[in-house]
Enzyme design. Structure first.
Site, PDB file in Angstrom:
ATOM      1  N   GLY A  14       0.850  -1.207   0.000  1.00 17.34           N
ATOM      2  CA  GLY A  14       0.000   0.000   0.000  1.00 17.34           C
ATOM      3  C   GLY A  14       0.869   1.235   0.000  1.00 17.34           C
ATOM      4  O   GLY A  14       1.423   1.606   1.041  1.00 17.34           O
ATOM      5  N   LEU A  15       1.034   1.856  -1.177  1.00 15.84           N
ATOM      6  CA  LEU A  15       1.970   2.983  -1.294  1.00 15.84           C
ATOM      7  C   LEU A  15       1.231   4.290  -1.583  1.00 15.84           C
ATOM      8  O   LEU A  15       1.667   5.114  -2.379  1.00 15.84           O
ATOM      9  CB  LEU A  15       3.013   2.686  -2.382  1.00 15.84           C
ATOM     10  CG  LEU A  15       3.857   1.432  -2.117  1.00 15.84           C
ATOM     11  CD1 LEU A  15       4.703   1.087  -3.327  1.00 15.84           C
ATOM     12  CD2 LEU A  15       4.747   1.628  -0.885  1.00 15.84           C
ATOM     13  N   GLY A  19       1.556   5.271   3.113  1.00 13.76           N
ATOM     14  CA  GLY A  19       2.400   4.105   2.877  1.00 13.76           C
ATOM     15  C   GLY A  19       3.744   4.479   2.272  1.00 13.76           C
ATOM     16  O   GLY A  19       4.793   4.001   2.703  1.00 13.76           O
ATOM     17  N   ASN A 113      -6.459   3.562   9.376  1.00  7.68           N
ATOM     18  CA  ASN A 113      -7.350   4.095  10.422  1.00  7.68           C
ATOM     19  C   ASN A 113      -8.507   3.124  10.633  1.00  7.68           C
ATOM     20  O   ASN A 113      -9.679   3.465  10.483  1.00  7.68           O
ATOM     21  CB  ASN A 113      -7.890   5.465   9.997  1.00  7.68           C
ATOM     22  CG  ASN A 113      -7.169   6.595  10.709  1.00  7.68           C
ATOM     23  OD1 ASN A 113      -6.592   6.403  11.782  1.00  7.68           O
ATOM     24  ND2 ASN A 113      -7.201   7.778  10.125  1.00  7.68           N
ATOM     25  N   SER A 138      -0.467   8.317  13.608  1.00  7.83           N
ATOM     26  CA  SER A 138      -0.912   9.704  13.475  1.00  7.83           C
ATOM     27  C   SER A 138       0.249  10.569  13.023  1.00  7.83           C
ATOM     28  O   SER A 138       1.401  10.318  13.369  1.00  7.83           O
ATOM     29  CB  SER A 138      -1.435  10.252  14.804  1.00  7.83           C
ATOM     30  OG  SER A 138      -1.824  11.599  14.612  1.00  7.83           O
ATOM     31  N   LYS A 210      -6.196   5.589  19.138  1.00  6.07           N
ATOM     32  CA  LYS A 210      -6.066   6.494  17.982  1.00  6.07           C
ATOM     33  C   LYS A 210      -7.431   7.102  17.623  1.00  6.07           C
ATOM     34  O   LYS A 210      -7.527   8.273  17.237  1.00  6.07           O
ATOM     35  CB  LYS A 210      -5.477   5.743  16.784  1.00  6.07           C
ATOM     36  CG  LYS A 210      -5.523   6.533  15.462  1.00  6.07           C
ATOM     37  CD  LYS A 210      -4.644   7.766  15.535  1.00  6.07           C
ATOM     38  CE  LYS A 210      -4.561   8.685  14.359  1.00  6.07           C
ATOM     39  NZ  LYS A 210      -5.310   8.572  13.183  1.00  6.07           N
ATOM     40  N   HIS A 213      -7.901   9.794  19.948  1.00  6.14           N
ATOM     41  CA  HIS A 213      -7.007  10.881  19.497  1.00  6.14           C
ATOM     42  C   HIS A 213      -7.722  11.695  18.423  1.00  6.14           C
ATOM     43  O   HIS A 213      -7.731  12.926  18.445  1.00  6.14           O
ATOM     44  CB  HIS A 213      -5.703  10.290  18.946  1.00  6.14           C
ATOM     45  CG  HIS A 213      -4.882  11.230  18.108  1.00  6.14           C
ATOM     46  ND1 HIS A 213      -5.220  11.553  16.801  1.00  6.14           N
ATOM     47  CD2 HIS A 213      -3.756  11.944  18.388  1.00  6.14           C
ATOM     48  CE1 HIS A 213      -4.348  12.407  16.314  1.00  6.14           C
ATOM     49  NE2 HIS A 213      -3.434  12.666  17.256  1.00  6.14           N
ATOM     50  N   ASN A 214      -8.342  11.021  17.473  1.00  2.60           N
ATOM     51  CA  ASN A 214      -9.015  11.739  16.385  1.00  2.60           C
ATOM     52  C   ASN A 214     -10.248  12.480  16.884  1.00  2.60           C
ATOM     53  O   ASN A 214     -10.552  13.569  16.396  1.00  2.60           O
ATOM     54  CB  ASN A 214      -9.386  10.768  15.259  1.00  2.60           C
ATOM     55  CG  ASN A 214      -8.205  10.478  14.358  1.00  2.60           C
ATOM     56  OD1 ASN A 214      -7.067  10.527  14.796  1.00  2.60           O
ATOM     57  ND2 ASN A 214      -8.458  10.177  13.111  1.00  2.60           N
ATOM     58  N   GLU A 217      -8.902  15.443  18.273  1.00  6.51           N
ATOM     59  CA  GLU A 217      -8.472  16.263  17.119  1.00  6.51           C
ATOM     60  C   GLU A 217      -9.673  17.041  16.554  1.00  6.51           C
ATOM     61  O   GLU A 217      -9.573  18.251  16.290  1.00  6.51           O
ATOM     62  CB  GLU A 217      -7.875  15.316  16.072  1.00  6.51           C
ATOM     63  CG  GLU A 217      -7.521  15.916  14.730  1.00  6.51           C
ATOM     64  CD  GLU A 217      -7.072  14.828  13.738  1.00  6.51           C
ATOM     65  OE1 GLU A 217      -6.129  14.072  14.042  1.00  6.51           O
ATOM     66  OE2 GLU A 217      -7.688  14.725  12.651  1.00  6.51           O
ATOM     67  N   ARG A 475     -39.433   9.659  34.755  1.00  2.00           N
ATOM     68  CA  ARG A 475     -39.340   8.283  34.229  1.00  2.00           C
ATOM     69  C   ARG A 475     -40.216   7.333  35.038  1.00  2.00           C
ATOM     70  O   ARG A 475     -40.872   6.440  34.503  1.00  2.00           O
ATOM     71  CB  ARG A 475     -37.879   7.802  34.279  1.00  2.00           C
ATOM     72  CG  ARG A 475     -36.953   8.499  33.302  1.00  2.00           C
ATOM     73  CD  ARG A 475     -35.530   7.971  33.398  1.00  2.00           C
ATOM     74  NE  ARG A 475     -35.400   6.624  32.919  1.00  2.00           N
ATOM     75  CZ  ARG A 475     -34.981   5.584  33.631  1.00  2.00           C
ATOM     76  NH1 ARG A 475     -34.603   5.771  34.894  1.00  2.00           N
ATOM     77  NH2 ARG A 475     -34.914   4.386  33.116  1.00  2.00           N
ATOM     78  N   HIS A 481     -40.129   3.307  36.127  1.00  2.00           N
ATOM     79  CA  HIS A 481     -38.719   2.920  35.974  1.00  2.00           C
ATOM     80  C   HIS A 481     -37.949   2.918  37.296  1.00  2.00           C
ATOM     81  O   HIS A 481     -36.764   2.611  37.307  1.00  2.00           O
ATOM     82  CB  HIS A 481     -38.046   3.856  34.960  1.00  2.00           C
ATOM     83  CG  HIS A 481     -38.577   3.681  33.566  1.00  2.00           C
ATOM     84  ND1 HIS A 481     -38.513   2.484  32.901  1.00  2.00           N
ATOM     85  CD2 HIS A 481     -39.232   4.529  32.738  1.00  2.00           C
ATOM     86  CE1 HIS A 481     -39.072   2.605  31.710  1.00  2.00           C
ATOM     87  NE2 HIS A 481     -39.524   3.847  31.586  1.00  2.00           N
TER      88      HIS A 481
HETATM   89  C1  6PG Z   1      -3.803  11.745  12.024  1.00  2.00           C
HETATM   90  C2  6PG Z   1      -5.104  12.165  11.406  1.00  2.00           C
HETATM   91  C3  6PG Z   1      -5.427  11.280  10.253  1.00  2.00           C
HETATM   92  C4  6PG Z   1      -6.434  11.864   9.302  1.00  2.00           C
HETATM   93  C5  6PG Z   1      -7.805  11.898   9.848  1.00  2.00           C
HETATM   94  C6  6PG Z   1      -8.640  12.939   9.192  1.00  2.00           C
HETATM   95  O1  6PG Z   1      -3.806  11.535  13.214  1.00  2.00           O
HETATM   96  O2  6PG Z   1      -2.816  11.676  11.301  1.00  2.00           O
HETATM   97  O3  6PG Z   1      -6.119  12.082  12.338  1.00  2.00           O
HETATM   98  O4  6PG Z   1      -5.760  10.046  10.784  1.00  2.00           O
HETATM   99  O5  6PG Z   1      -6.036  13.099   8.869  1.00  2.00           O
HETATM  100  O6  6PG Z   1      -8.368  10.646   9.604  1.00  2.00           O
HETATM  101  O7  6PG Z   1      -9.917  12.648   9.545  1.00  2.00           O
HETATM  102  P1  6PG Z   1     -11.164  13.341   8.904  1.00  2.00           P
HETATM  103  O8  6PG Z   1     -11.033  13.189   7.411  1.00  2.00           O
HETATM  104  O9  6PG Z   1     -12.307  12.564   9.460  1.00  2.00           O
HETATM  105  O10 6PG Z   1     -11.101  14.772   9.323  1.00  2.00           O
END
Ligand code: 6PG
Length: 510
Positions: A14-15, A19, A113, A138, A210, A213-214, A217, A475, A481
């Site tokens: 996968g390049l 990659g 991902n 990442s 991860k 993390h996103n 992000e 509720r 409930h």
């Molecule tokens: C990272 C980024 C990477 C990618 C995201 C973008 O840590 O290098 O998070 O994984 O840029 O997947 O995500 P969206 O396209 O959902 O904004």
């Protein structure tokens, strides 16, 4: 290939952008790579780049035309790294490798991902055929080339083989300051400092981390965008002035990769029109799904991650461009107010504190989510280590990850980042301007869903009393409930016949 010296250390499949750059990074670190991509032009492209970069030295990368050829070029047991789009393509590659004769001791590392549950299922599914290992990456294109942040998880034996490779190619941090060591360029890997690669846990744990993390992000980016919108629309600042403000913020506690690139985006001129490029970019946000997965997971484990979820929703509402254009002509907000330059400066200062406090809350939500998931799945995540490998290489790298590292190093049972004495004192010191910034945006009619949700998270988390007592009454009223009582031991359930006249009947239910 009878001479073992000619065999390659690692196979790479996968390049695409990630990659290709990971392969070149591996080559820079002395590994001999055999690579393959279904698109032969990509194989040719990386070979040409290797030729251009290595000068007089021997080829570091060998191009292959099939899975079978790739396996024949590798030292045994094989170590194969895969960088293809998440989902079916990963299974496709794995199945082709089985057909090509991969063995039970060989290791296949998925670096896409991927959804973490897919990684768990794959490890099971391919057991006995080869060892499936996962590593979330990442850092985007540049990170992959010169040092990403790596979140590996899976079989501990496989980790002993992969560890030196990942530690070599990952980003490095100065242990004394916690700051990233700068990349030196092609052919010059950074060999000192602390590597941003640590074993996260059983398979799936790395991709879960991860994913969070996103999610963080997404929140971090949305918070910056909200500050931008208040400055751009509410305070009528130019992109250039906002960029200068971000650059100034980048000198202090907000110092981060995302603030830095935001300033760069705002400074860019459009070649076609000569206007700021940001004004020419359509305000419709895309998403590949990892932020959404984080929000879904937060809902599933019952972890309050509203700022992350709001960041996903903000992208959803942005994509309804046509509807928004129509609604803008019909639905009115508050009348604009003229502000003096002193008031504008005050509003900018408020935003700086709001961004910082909101950011702390977004990270608190992400770590709380990982904590709940870790307990649910028995992963025993080490949050000081996770914060450490996010200090460089990854998209959310920021100065304040050193403080998060410190917080969890001081107390590995910290229930929430907000309870760490440093972060508690930071929010205490900065919250009044945060509240003012949210109020300013609200009164101006400028959306600040992430910023206000972060404030609501803070206020909810610090509230001894929430209105869930009334909610439990509701509720129990319509659905029997049951509820717990404040004056009875936890776990005892009561029900009231709400519609009966006179004194309601309270019953203990088994
Ligand atoms: C990272 C980024 C990477 C990618 C995201 C973008 O840590 O290098 O998070 O994984 O840029 O997947 O995500 P969206 O396209 O959902 O904004």
């Amino acid at each position: 290939m009878t001479d073992d010296k000619q065999l390659c250390d690692i196979g790479f499949i996968g390049l695409g952008v990630m990659g290709k750059n990971l392969t070149l990074n591996l080559a820079d670190n002395g590994y001999r790579i055999a690579c393959f991509d279904l698109d032969q032009t990509k194989v040719d492209g990386i070979l040409a780049q290797d030729t251009a970069e290595r000068g007089n030295k021997a080829a570091r990368i060998i191009g292959c035309r099939s899975y079978t050829e790739l396996l024949s070029r590798l030292k045994a047991p094989h170590l194969i790294i895969v960088s293809v789009p998440a989902g079916e393509p990963v299974d496709h590659v794995c199945n082709h490798l089985i057909d090509a004769g991969i063995g039970a001791d060989d290791i296949v590392v998925d670096t896409g991902n991927s959804l973490w549950t897919d990684s768990v299922a794959r490890e099971q599914h391919f057991k006995g055929k080869f060892i499936f290992f996962s590593t979330a990456v990442s850092g985007g294109e540049v990170g992959a080339r010169f040092g990403p942040s790596l979140m590996p998880s899976g079989d501990p034996y496989a980790w002993t083989r992969i560890k030196p490779v990942w530690e070599a190619i990952s980003a490095k941090v100065d242990p004394a300051t916690g700051k990233p060591l700068p990349a030196k360029g092609p052919g010059q890997p950074v060999t000192d400092g602390e590597p941003c690669a640590t074993y996260i846990g059983p398979v799936g744990a790395g991709h879960y981390v991860k994913m969070v993390h996103n999610g963080i992000e997404y929140a971090d980016m949305q918070l910056i965008c909200e500050a931008y919108q208040v400055m751009r629309q509410g305070l009528a600042m130019s992109p250039k002035d906002i960029a200068a403000t971000f650059r100034q913020w980048n000198q202090g506690v907000l110092n981060s990769y995302l603030i830095e690139i935001s300033a760069e985006v705002l400074e860019k001129q459009d070649r076609e029109t000569g206007k700021p490029l940001v004004d020419m970019i359509m305000d419709k946000a895309g998403q590949k799904g990892t932020g959404l997965w984080t929000a879904v997971s937060a809902l599933q484990v019952g972890s309050p991650a509203q700022t992350i979820a709001q960041a996903v929703f903000a992208r959803s509402i942005s994509s309804l461009k046509k509807e928004r254009v129509h609604a803008a002509s019909m639905l009115k907000g508050p009348e604009p107010v003229e502000l003096s330059s002193a008031e504008k400066q005050q509003a900018v200062d408020n935003l700086q504190d709001a961004l910082y406090c909101s950011k702390i809350c977004a990270y608190a939500q992400g770590f709380q989510l990982m904590d709940m998931a870790s307990k649910e799945h028995g992963w025993k995540l080490d949050f000081a280590e996770i914060a450490k490998i996010w200090r460089a290489g990854c998209i959310i790298r920021a100065v304040f990850l050193q403080s998060i590292t410190q917080a969890y190093a001081n107390n590995d049972e910290l229930a929430n980042l907000l309870l760490d004495p440093f972060f508690a004192s930071q929010i205490q010191a900065f919250q009044s301007k945060w509240r003012q910034a949210v109020a300013d945006a609200t009164l101006m009619g400028i959306p600040c869903a992430a910023m206000s949700s972060a404030l609501n998270y803070y206020d909810s988390y610090r509230s001894e009393i929430l209105p869930a007592n009334l909610l439990q009454g509701q509720r129990d009223y319509f659905g029997a409930h049951t509820f717990e009582r404040v004056d009875m031991p936890e776990g005892r359930k009561f029900h009231v016949e709400w519609s009966q006249p006179g004194q309601p009947q309270v019953q203990i239910k088994k």
